[in-house]
Design a protein around this motif. Structure first.
Motif, PDB file in Angstrom:
ATOM      1  N   PHE A   1       0.860  -1.194   0.000  1.00  0.00           N
ATOM      2  CA  PHE A   1       0.000   0.000   0.000  1.00  0.00           C
ATOM      3  C   PHE A   1       0.888   1.232   0.000  1.00  0.00           C
ATOM      4  O   PHE A   1       1.254   1.747   1.045  1.00  0.00           O
ATOM      5  CB  PHE A   1      -0.921  -0.016   1.217  1.00  0.00           C
ATOM      6  CG  PHE A   1      -1.756  -1.263   1.297  1.00  0.00           C
ATOM      7  CD1 PHE A   1      -2.547  -1.644   0.223  1.00  0.00           C
ATOM      8  CD2 PHE A   1      -1.753  -2.066   2.426  1.00  0.00           C
ATOM      9  CE1 PHE A   1      -3.324  -2.803   0.282  1.00  0.00           C
ATOM     10  CE2 PHE A   1      -2.524  -3.215   2.491  1.00  0.00           C
ATOM     11  CZ  PHE A   1      -3.309  -3.592   1.415  1.00  0.00           C
TER      12      PHE A   1
ATOM     13  N   TRP B   1      -4.745   4.947   2.064  1.00  0.00           N
ATOM     14  CA  TRP B   1      -5.310   5.497   3.293  1.00  0.00           C
ATOM     15  C   TRP B   1      -6.203   6.705   2.998  1.00  0.00           C
ATOM     16  O   TRP B   1      -7.287   6.848   3.577  1.00  0.00           O
ATOM     17  CB  TRP B   1      -4.200   5.830   4.292  1.00  0.00           C
ATOM     18  CG  TRP B   1      -4.716   6.530   5.509  1.00  0.00           C
ATOM     19  CD1 TRP B   1      -4.322   7.732   5.995  1.00  0.00           C
ATOM     20  CD2 TRP B   1      -5.756   6.067   6.393  1.00  0.00           C
ATOM     21  NE1 TRP B   1      -5.043   8.058   7.120  1.00  0.00           N
ATOM     22  CE2 TRP B   1      -5.935   7.054   7.385  1.00  0.00           C
ATOM     23  CE3 TRP B   1      -6.564   4.922   6.426  1.00  0.00           C
ATOM     24  CZ2 TRP B   1      -6.870   6.935   8.399  1.00  0.00           C
ATOM     25  CZ3 TRP B   1      -7.505   4.794   7.438  1.00  0.00           C
ATOM     26  CH2 TRP B   1      -7.645   5.787   8.420  1.00  0.00           C
TER      27      TRP B   1
ATOM     28  N   VAL C   1     -19.718   3.320   3.362  1.00  0.00           N
ATOM     29  CA  VAL C   1     -18.724   2.244   3.439  1.00  0.00           C
ATOM     30  C   VAL C   1     -19.276   0.955   2.849  1.00  0.00           C
ATOM     31  O   VAL C   1     -18.550  -0.004   2.658  1.00  0.00           O
ATOM     32  CB  VAL C   1     -18.304   1.961   4.905  1.00  0.00           C
ATOM     33  CG1 VAL C   1     -17.552   3.153   5.480  1.00  0.00           C
ATOM     34  CG2 VAL C   1     -19.505   1.601   5.781  1.00  0.00           C
ATOM     35  N   SER C   2     -20.573   0.929   2.576  1.00  0.00           N
ATOM     36  CA  SER C   2     -21.229  -0.340   2.257  1.00  0.00           C
ATOM     37  C   SER C   2     -21.501  -0.469   0.763  1.00  0.00           C
ATOM     38  O   SER C   2     -20.704   0.007  -0.048  1.00  0.00           O
ATOM     39  CB  SER C   2     -22.489  -0.452   3.105  1.00  0.00           C
ATOM     40  OG  SER C   2     -22.999  -1.756   3.063  1.00  0.00           O
TER      41      SER C   2
ATOM     42  N   ILE D   1     -15.948   0.668   1.000  1.00  0.00           N
ATOM     43  CA  ILE D   1     -14.656   0.798   1.678  1.00  0.00           C
ATOM     44  C   ILE D   1     -13.610  -0.095   1.003  1.00  0.00           C
ATOM     45  O   ILE D   1     -12.444   0.286   0.872  1.00  0.00           O
ATOM     46  CB  ILE D   1     -14.772   0.499   3.196  1.00  0.00           C
ATOM     47  CG1 ILE D   1     -13.440   0.797   3.900  1.00  0.00           C
ATOM     48  CG2 ILE D   1     -15.230  -0.906   3.475  1.00  0.00           C
ATOM     49  CD1 ILE D   1     -13.502   0.685   5.415  1.00  0.00           C
ATOM     50  N   ASN D   2     -14.036  -1.271   0.548  1.00  0.00           N
ATOM     51  CA  ASN D   2     -13.106  -2.159  -0.146  1.00  0.00           C
ATOM     52  C   ASN D   2     -12.769  -1.610  -1.528  1.00  0.00           C
ATOM     53  O   ASN D   2     -11.627  -1.697  -1.992  1.00  0.00           O
ATOM     54  CB  ASN D   2     -13.701  -3.566  -0.245  1.00  0.00           C
ATOM     55  CG  ASN D   2     -13.982  -4.162   1.116  1.00  0.00           C
ATOM     56  OD1 ASN D   2     -15.028  -3.890   1.715  1.00  0.00           O
ATOM     57  ND2 ASN D   2     -13.066  -4.936   1.652  1.00  0.00           N
TER      58      ASN D   2
ATOM     59  N   GLY E   1      -8.907  -6.229  -0.039  1.00  0.00           N
ATOM     60  CA  GLY E   1      -9.251  -6.990   1.164  1.00  0.00           C
ATOM     61  C   GLY E   1      -9.872  -8.290   0.695  1.00  0.00           C
ATOM     62  O   GLY E   1      -9.216  -9.321   0.597  1.00  0.00           O
ATOM     63  N   GLY E   2     -11.131  -8.251   0.394  1.00  0.00           N
ATOM     64  CA  GLY E   2     -11.797  -9.312  -0.360  1.00  0.00           C
ATOM     65  C   GLY E   2     -12.509  -8.635  -1.503  1.00  0.00           C
ATOM     66  O   GLY E   2     -13.110  -7.580  -1.304  1.00  0.00           O
TER      67      GLY E   2
ATOM     68  N   VAL F   1      -5.090  -7.226   5.236  1.00  0.00           N
ATOM     69  CA  VAL F   1      -6.398  -6.623   4.965  1.00  0.00           C
ATOM     70  C   VAL F   1      -7.415  -7.681   4.562  1.00  0.00           C
ATOM     71  O   VAL F   1      -8.599  -7.410   4.462  1.00  0.00           O
ATOM     72  CB  VAL F   1      -6.317  -5.580   3.826  1.00  0.00           C
ATOM     73  CG1 VAL F   1      -5.473  -4.386   4.245  1.00  0.00           C
ATOM     74  CG2 VAL F   1      -5.782  -6.195   2.538  1.00  0.00           C
TER      75      VAL F   1
ATOM     76  N   PRO G   1     -18.334  -3.824  -1.143  1.00  0.00           N
ATOM     77  CA  PRO G   1     -18.566  -2.636  -0.311  1.00  0.00           C
ATOM     78  C   PRO G   1     -17.672  -1.468  -0.740  1.00  0.00           C
ATOM     79  O   PRO G   1     -16.559  -1.661  -1.242  1.00  0.00           O
ATOM     80  CB  PRO G   1     -18.201  -3.114   1.108  1.00  0.00           C
ATOM     81  CG  PRO G   1     -18.327  -4.603   1.062  1.00  0.00           C
ATOM     82  CD  PRO G   1     -17.893  -4.977  -0.334  1.00  0.00           C
TER      83      PRO G   1
ATOM     84  N   PRO H   1     -13.136 -10.093   5.528  1.00  0.00           N
ATOM     85  CA  PRO H   1     -11.774  -9.566   5.414  1.00  0.00           C
ATOM     86  C   PRO H   1     -11.368  -8.778   6.667  1.00  0.00           C
ATOM     87  O   PRO H   1     -12.203  -8.177   7.338  1.00  0.00           O
ATOM     88  CB  PRO H   1     -11.846  -8.642   4.190  1.00  0.00           C
ATOM     89  CG  PRO H   1     -13.027  -9.130   3.405  1.00  0.00           C
ATOM     90  CD  PRO H   1     -14.015  -9.594   4.446  1.00  0.00           C
TER      91      PRO H   1
ATOM     92  N   LEU I   1     -14.665   6.398   4.850  1.00  0.00           N
ATOM     93  CA  LEU I   1     -15.153   6.438   6.236  1.00  0.00           C
ATOM     94  C   LEU I   1     -15.800   7.800   6.536  1.00  0.00           C
ATOM     95  O   LEU I   1     -16.887   7.869   7.119  1.00  0.00           O
ATOM     96  CB  LEU I   1     -14.006   6.210   7.223  1.00  0.00           C
ATOM     97  CG  LEU I   1     -13.471   4.784   7.356  1.00  0.00           C
ATOM     98  CD1 LEU I   1     -12.244   4.769   8.258  1.00  0.00           C
ATOM     99  CD2 LEU I   1     -14.542   3.857   7.911  1.00  0.00           C
TER     100      LEU I   1
ATOM    101  N   VAL J   1      -8.627   0.735  11.179  1.00  0.00           N
ATOM    102  CA  VAL J   1      -8.556   0.490   9.740  1.00  0.00           C
ATOM    103  C   VAL J   1      -7.157   0.839   9.224  1.00  0.00           C
ATOM    104  O   VAL J   1      -6.566   0.101   8.439  1.00  0.00           O
ATOM    105  CB  VAL J   1      -9.649   1.289   8.983  1.00  0.00           C
ATOM    106  CG1 VAL J   1      -9.425   1.236   7.484  1.00  0.00           C
ATOM    107  CG2 VAL J   1     -11.031   0.728   9.328  1.00  0.00           C
TER     108      VAL J   1
ATOM    109  N   LEU K   1     -12.915  -2.280  11.120  1.00  0.00           N
ATOM    110  CA  LEU K   1     -14.026  -1.331  11.257  1.00  0.00           C
ATOM    111  C   LEU K   1     -15.033  -1.853  12.290  1.00  0.00           C
ATOM    112  O   LEU K   1     -15.508  -1.105  13.155  1.00  0.00           O
ATOM    113  CB  LEU K   1     -14.690  -1.169   9.881  1.00  0.00           C
ATOM    114  CG  LEU K   1     -15.757  -0.107   9.691  1.00  0.00           C
ATOM    115  CD1 LEU K   1     -15.236   1.268  10.073  1.00  0.00           C
ATOM    116  CD2 LEU K   1     -16.229  -0.103   8.233  1.00  0.00           C
TER     117      LEU K   1
ATOM    118  N   GLY L   1     -18.998  -2.302   6.680  1.00  0.00           N
ATOM    119  CA  GLY L   1     -19.045  -2.144   5.230  1.00  0.00           C
ATOM    120  C   GLY L   1     -20.000  -3.208   4.709  1.00  0.00           C
ATOM    121  O   GLY L   1     -21.176  -2.962   4.482  1.00  0.00           O
ATOM    122  N   GLY L   2     -19.507  -4.385   4.534  1.00  0.00           N
ATOM    123  CA  GLY L   2     -20.343  -5.574   4.347  1.00  0.00           C
ATOM    124  C   GLY L   2     -19.859  -6.598   5.344  1.00  0.00           C
ATOM    125  O   GLY L   2     -18.647  -6.753   5.517  1.00  0.00           O
TER     126      GLY L   2
ATOM    127  N   ILE M   1      -9.794  -5.965   7.011  1.00  0.00           N
ATOM    128  CA  ILE M   1     -10.035  -4.519   6.996  1.00  0.00           C
ATOM    129  C   ILE M   1     -11.474  -4.219   7.424  1.00  0.00           C
ATOM    130  O   ILE M   1     -11.731  -3.238   8.136  1.00  0.00           O
ATOM    131  CB  ILE M   1      -9.712  -3.890   5.609  1.00  0.00           C
ATOM    132  CG1 ILE M   1      -9.822  -2.365   5.673  1.00  0.00           C
ATOM    133  CG2 ILE M   1     -10.556  -4.459   4.515  1.00  0.00           C
ATOM    134  CD1 ILE M   1      -9.376  -1.666   4.392  1.00  0.00           C
ATOM    135  N   ASN M   2     -12.411  -5.086   7.029  1.00  0.00           N
ATOM    136  CA  ASN M   2     -13.796  -4.893   7.433  1.00  0.00           C
ATOM    137  C   ASN M   2     -13.972  -5.206   8.922  1.00  0.00           C
ATOM    138  O   ASN M   2     -14.718  -4.528   9.635  1.00  0.00           O
ATOM    139  CB  ASN M   2     -14.721  -5.759   6.577  1.00  0.00           C
ATOM    140  CG  ASN M   2     -14.608  -5.416   5.100  1.00  0.00           C
ATOM    141  OD1 ASN M   2     -13.720  -5.917   4.413  1.00  0.00           O
ATOM    142  ND2 ASN M   2     -15.463  -4.556   4.600  1.00  0.00           N
TER     143      ASN M   2
END
Lengths: 395, 395
Positions: free
Chosen positions: A37, A42, A54-55, A275-276, A230-231, B54, A273, B273, A49, B45, B279, B230-231, B275-276
């Motif tokens: 990263f 970030w 985030v969803s 955020i991902n 993330g995923g 993550v 989501p 994940p 955020l 996060v 959160l 997020g999810g 990262i989620n």
């Protein structure tokens, strides 16, 4: 012929000449693949955020889809929760139904077969080609000629009586499969082509991105992939109608309305989501840089292993661009029985090399499935070793 | 009786007396439910990004599971990608199989039925109770007595011949269902009880957390829930063996080994994940505070609507604690035909109130499924309106 210990030793020396020495006593490890990263990760995640989005609704999801479309050249991209979800929906949209068969390589991650199983379909495993590590079109054509027949424009497995609906090339470790040969088979045998491009973001064939040759293609952004969310995963397609259906199915099949909750199909909660996706946008901005670093890492490994004649570092084919996601050693045939000794020795040193996946047609849940002779896949499974491939090794 | 317009006007006035005036000309809106990130969200996060963990392996996933176990009192918690995934795996582990029936409320979000469909099971929709908004145990018992029989400790639907395998109470908008009555039915009719607690994190019955009464329970942390990742979702269970199987199934059913890829079942890519989960850990730290704010919001709405005799603000039952996730108006029967006029008027003002879901047994994909008479659910669907419920309204 060297002993296993001596070969393992030379393999470790070659790896360490690239990665630097590893000190397992200090709990130091070289993982197979770590994300990096180094850009706006970030900033974008924080922005997501701060916006409270985030969803499953939010600007980064749409932006990530657009960036992926621009990058891959796919006309439509649908971001989803992971590569398995992308395969699941892609297979569904390719018309794969219960009790139909779907041609998959046995040398792949189990998710490819699992996604078929979710539809009640039957994986029919096929062999691969040493040159590409992907499905071998010539062997497959010979096999299909023998064991299938075409009736009413459908390919029927003469042994099982089932329709074979789709063909799924996978671009192994980022190396493109022989897509021309496989597209010709899909055409001739009335199969829908879906590409498992989970490992091949950044890989192309004659300049065209993997995952955009088939009716649909699936990407993955799991933590071990070239870029990560993330995923996450994505569906690629050039077909506007399939894209609309993919978006609808992955967002619970809800009909648009300011307040009513009406759903017209059995849908899925597969939307990535926001955020991902924020993470994904930042990662995608750095993809070209990561690809360049991965290519240099390949070149270093190639030089490092020049003095180890028992192995080859797998190289992209002429006409193809590999993303070099996982750097891959191929033991020569006479040394293939030394794989596990090498893996044990590297792990002891904190170098987390790994073999290819156990061939799926030998796993308990898939042992009963039809498969063609697997000479090449079996031989490759014994001989392949993935090396530490993180971009940060190039720092 | 007031006109629709006059009632809508008074409803809007009452809402605005709680939320403050909304100025749609300035594109201001009061959403139904916005998350609030007022604690360690940024820190955790960012820490997850800095660690590069993550994805599906990482300390926050385990920490989030432990925090949820501590909070709910469930012995085991498995964090997954969303509430739908939690329901899917929970139903599977409750033994729900292809062509078996599963008793679900018709008044729920469509995911409950979709999760059953993924297993090839048949949703069998049941009516609810005006007092709880959840399944009515008395009506259900009468119905099951009439249309089922027990054979070899299995409940058989006499009309369809199918086994009815499980009963799934849902705790609507955070209000606990009549769990004692439903557990008695599950016992008497040999049904496995799985709780859809997607909406009820923080809600309890006689001090025991919702989702911990059944064999398994499912939570959701979607963006609109009381806390969000997020999810995300989670499976709760007190059964160690089910927990082990849930973890295994949601992580591709891979057998533990430092490098081998062996999978012994058809598994799923459902792990939350890291990262989620980061959160989620920060959100969970603030849950008690959010619950307190939601309760005060309820009290404000209750006072605000004291002067509108055509409606009631739904209140927790004696002996239960509601998380008051979504504040809910119930139109009295004589005014039930005014719901859509009220929703249209509130939306025009930027107040994003919404009705309950369209009853699932009336949706196209589920119209053919068995269902009991739905008098109460139909009546409630016409009369329920969810009000803006964000915690930030209490600032």
């Amino acid at each position: 012929m060297p002993t296993s210990a001596s070969l393992a030793n030379r393999v470790i020396k070659a790896i360490e000449s690239v990665t630097g020495q590893c000190d397992p006593a200090a709990h130091q490890q070289y993982p197979l693949h770590e994300p990096q990263f180094a850009g706006n990760e970030w900033n974008y995640v924080k922005d997501s955020l701060d916006s409270t989005f985030v969803s499953s609704v939010g600007p980064y999801v749409n932006k990530f889809e657009q960036m992926l479309a621009d990058y891959t050249g796919a006309k439509h991209v649908i971001a989803v929760t992971n590569g398995t979800a992308a395969l699941h929906i892609s297979f569904m949209l390719a018309g794969v139904s219960r009790d139909e068969e779907i041609l998959l390589p046995s040398l792949t991650f189990v998710a490819t077969a699992n996604a078929a199983s979710y539809l009640g379909a039957i994986p029919h495993f096929v062999d691969c080609d040493e040159r590409t590590l992907g499905i071998d079109p010539q062997a497959l054509r010979t096999y299909l000629k023998k064991c299938t027949e075409i009736r009413a424009k459908q390919c029927i497995n003469k042994n099982t009586g089932h329709v074979i609906r789709a063909l799924v090339p996978m671009h192994t470790f980022g190396h493109p499969a022989d897509i021309d040969g496989l597209m010709a088979i899909a055409h001739d045998f009335h199969l829908n082509l879906v590409e498992d491009a989970a490992e091949s973001l950044g890989s192309s064939i004659s300049g065209r991105h993997t995952g955009t040759f088939g009716l649909l293609g699936a990407l993955s952004f799991n933590g071990n992939k070239i870029i990560t969310t993330g995923g996450g995963g994505a569906i690629l397609t050039n077909d506007a109608e399939l894209a609309t259906r993919a978006k609808h199915l992955t967002t619970t099949a809800k009909l648009p309305h300011p307040w009513k909750y009406e759903h017209d199909q059995i849908g899925f909660n597969y939307r990535m989501p926001n955020i991902n996706a924020a993470l994904g946008c930042a990662q995608l901005e750095q993809l070209d840089n990561m690809l360049a670093l991965k290519r240099r890492l390949f070149e270093r490994y190639q030089r490092a292993f020049a003095g180890v004649p028992e192995v080859t570092v797998v190289q992209e084919r002429v006409g193809c661009t590999s993303n070099y996601w996982l750097q891959t050693l191929l033991l020569n045939k006479t040394n293939s029985h030394k794989r596990d000794a090498i893996l044990a020795a590297t792990h002891e040193k904190g170098i987390l090399a790994r073999p290819a996946w156990q061939l799926i047609h030998t796993l308990a849940p898939y042992r009963h499935c039809p498969h063609m002779p697997m000479e090449v896949a079996k031989m490759l499974e014994r001989r392949l070793i993935n090396l530490p491939s993180s971009v940060k090794l190039m720092k």
